[in-house]
Design an enzyme around this catalytic site. Sequence first.
Site, PDB file in Angstrom:
ATOM      1  N   GLY A  12      12.145   5.654   9.609  1.00  0.00           N
ATOM      2  CA  GLY A  12      10.874   6.252  10.028  1.00  0.00           C
ATOM      3  C   GLY A  12      10.421   5.707  11.373  1.00  0.00           C
ATOM      4  O   GLY A  12       9.223   5.638  11.659  1.00  0.00           O
ATOM      5  N   ASP A  62      16.946  11.336   6.016  1.00  0.00           N
ATOM      6  CA  ASP A  62      15.876  11.260   5.014  1.00  0.00           C
ATOM      7  C   ASP A  62      16.175  10.085   4.074  1.00  0.00           C
ATOM      8  O   ASP A  62      17.215  10.081   3.409  1.00  0.00           O
ATOM      9  CB  ASP A  62      15.849  12.593   4.233  1.00  0.00           C
ATOM     10  CG  ASP A  62      14.701  12.677   3.247  1.00  0.00           C
ATOM     11  OD1 ASP A  62      14.225  11.622   2.784  1.00  0.00           O
ATOM     12  OD2 ASP A  62      14.296  13.814   2.929  1.00  0.00           O
ATOM     13  N   ASN A  89      10.518   1.067   6.764  1.00  0.00           N
ATOM     14  CA  ASN A  89       9.200   1.497   7.250  1.00  0.00           C
ATOM     15  C   ASN A  89       8.835   2.915   6.819  1.00  0.00           C
ATOM     16  O   ASN A  89       7.665   3.209   6.618  1.00  0.00           O
ATOM     17  CB  ASN A  89       9.196   1.386   8.780  1.00  0.00           C
ATOM     18  CG  ASN A  89       8.020   2.119   9.385  1.00  0.00           C
ATOM     19  OD1 ASN A  89       6.893   1.629   9.381  1.00  0.00           O
ATOM     20  ND2 ASN A  89       8.262   3.326   9.900  1.00  0.00           N
ATOM     21  N   TYR A 154       0.360   6.615  -4.006  1.00  0.00           N
ATOM     22  CA  TYR A 154       0.898   5.795  -2.915  1.00  0.00           C
ATOM     23  C   TYR A 154       0.828   4.304  -3.241  1.00  0.00           C
ATOM     24  O   TYR A 154       1.797   3.565  -3.043  1.00  0.00           O
ATOM     25  CB  TYR A 154       0.094   6.120  -1.655  1.00  0.00           C
ATOM     26  CG  TYR A 154       0.310   5.225  -0.469  1.00  0.00           C
ATOM     27  CD1 TYR A 154       1.414   5.380   0.353  1.00  0.00           C
ATOM     28  CD2 TYR A 154      -0.624   4.225  -0.135  1.00  0.00           C
ATOM     29  CE1 TYR A 154       1.597   4.562   1.465  1.00  0.00           C
ATOM     30  CE2 TYR A 154      -0.447   3.414   0.967  1.00  0.00           C
ATOM     31  CZ  TYR A 154       0.661   3.582   1.765  1.00  0.00           C
ATOM     32  OH  TYR A 154       0.836   2.780   2.864  1.00  0.00           O
ATOM     33  N   VAL A 155      -0.340   3.846  -3.757  1.00  0.00           N
ATOM     34  CA  VAL A 155      -0.482   2.399  -4.000  1.00  0.00           C
ATOM     35  C   VAL A 155       0.509   1.931  -5.067  1.00  0.00           C
ATOM     36  O   VAL A 155       0.961   0.786  -5.034  1.00  0.00           O
ATOM     37  CB  VAL A 155      -1.922   1.965  -4.370  1.00  0.00           C
ATOM     38  CG1 VAL A 155      -2.890   2.280  -3.255  1.00  0.00           C
ATOM     39  CG2 VAL A 155      -2.379   2.566  -5.679  1.00  0.00           C
ATOM     40  N   LYS A 158       3.652   1.125  -3.243  1.00  0.00           N
ATOM     41  CA  LYS A 158       3.552  -0.094  -2.426  1.00  0.00           C
ATOM     42  C   LYS A 158       3.493  -1.327  -3.330  1.00  0.00           C
ATOM     43  O   LYS A 158       3.985  -2.400  -2.967  1.00  0.00           O
ATOM     44  CB  LYS A 158       2.343  -0.014  -1.488  1.00  0.00           C
ATOM     45  CG  LYS A 158       2.496   1.061  -0.407  1.00  0.00           C
ATOM     46  CD  LYS A 158       3.710   0.817   0.500  1.00  0.00           C
ATOM     47  CE  LYS A 158       3.861   1.881   1.568  1.00  0.00           C
ATOM     48  NZ  LYS A 158       5.028   1.693   2.439  1.00  0.00           N
TER      49      LYS A 158
END
Length: 250
Positions: A12, A62, A89, A154-155, A158
Amino acid sequence: MKLKDKVAIITGGGSGIGKAIAISMAKEGADIVITDLVEERLTATERDIKAYGRDVLALKSDVSIIADIKNMVNKTMERFSKIDILVNNAGVYTPGLFLEKDEAAFDRVVAVNQKGVFFCTQLVAIEMVKRRYGKIIGICSSTARIGVPMYSDYVGTKGAMLAMTRAMAAELSPHGINVNAIACGLTPETSTFRLTNFPLEDINFMINITPMRRTGTVDDYTAIAILLASDEASFITGQTISVDGGVSMP
Ligand SMILES: NC(=O)c1ccc[n+]([C@@H]2O[C@H](COP(=O)([O-])OP(=O)(O)OC[C@H]3O[C@@H](n4cnc5c(N)ncnc54)[C@H](O)[C@@H]3O)[C@@H](O)[C@H]2O)c1
């Protein structure tokens, strides 16, 4: 120069935090491999890196597709014969209420942010183990440590990165590979933010709960990325280091 003649892959790397890290590593003497989904971003970043006199390989790729990851590793080995540094990233995030998130968006976030990190690390580490040398850096988020609204899918990914950083470090460190992550704070100048029209009230909410009373810039993360990629940090492994204006301090 802290990374003279090292070879660094930044996934990325065509935009935002990844682009800033790629350029800063080139300034420190590394040759760079950048991958991204968006061709124009690769071209622009490639040009910026070449200005520092380093070799660049730019790959449209990808991270959620294993064949693409294998191609990334093979092309890097063909061109540079080694991989010293991997920066995981590439990541996606779309704001939305937990009660309204749908399955397709959830699956995409997990495929890029969690599966992508898992298999990029695995396939690159296979090469690193052969040389008993490697630096793996995840671009994590302070949202994995604090409760914020709008990013429940998302969290989770992560949080998974935070946990995988420890688990991968436990297995890879005996092979001479350091695995660490940087938990970044809210950084509204990136492409995803610009394209998704991130709500201003959410930015203000984050500023108000951040002790430094500001959001991050992409340049806030480059010094720590270079340190973790360098031999000066050779005894640091399994750590996720917060660079977020204090928002996630214990
Ligand atoms: N911006 C923030 O506030 C913030 C905060 C904490 C962590 N992060 C993390 O920083 C990382 C970089 O994001 P950014 O904020 O710089 O955004 P960005 O949109 O500027 O950059 C992300 C890049 O990744 C690329 N990408 C997306 N999916 C990909 C895939 N499947 N394969 C390869 N490339 C892909 C995009 O095309 C884009 O160029 C992400 O992992 C993100 O979660 C961002």
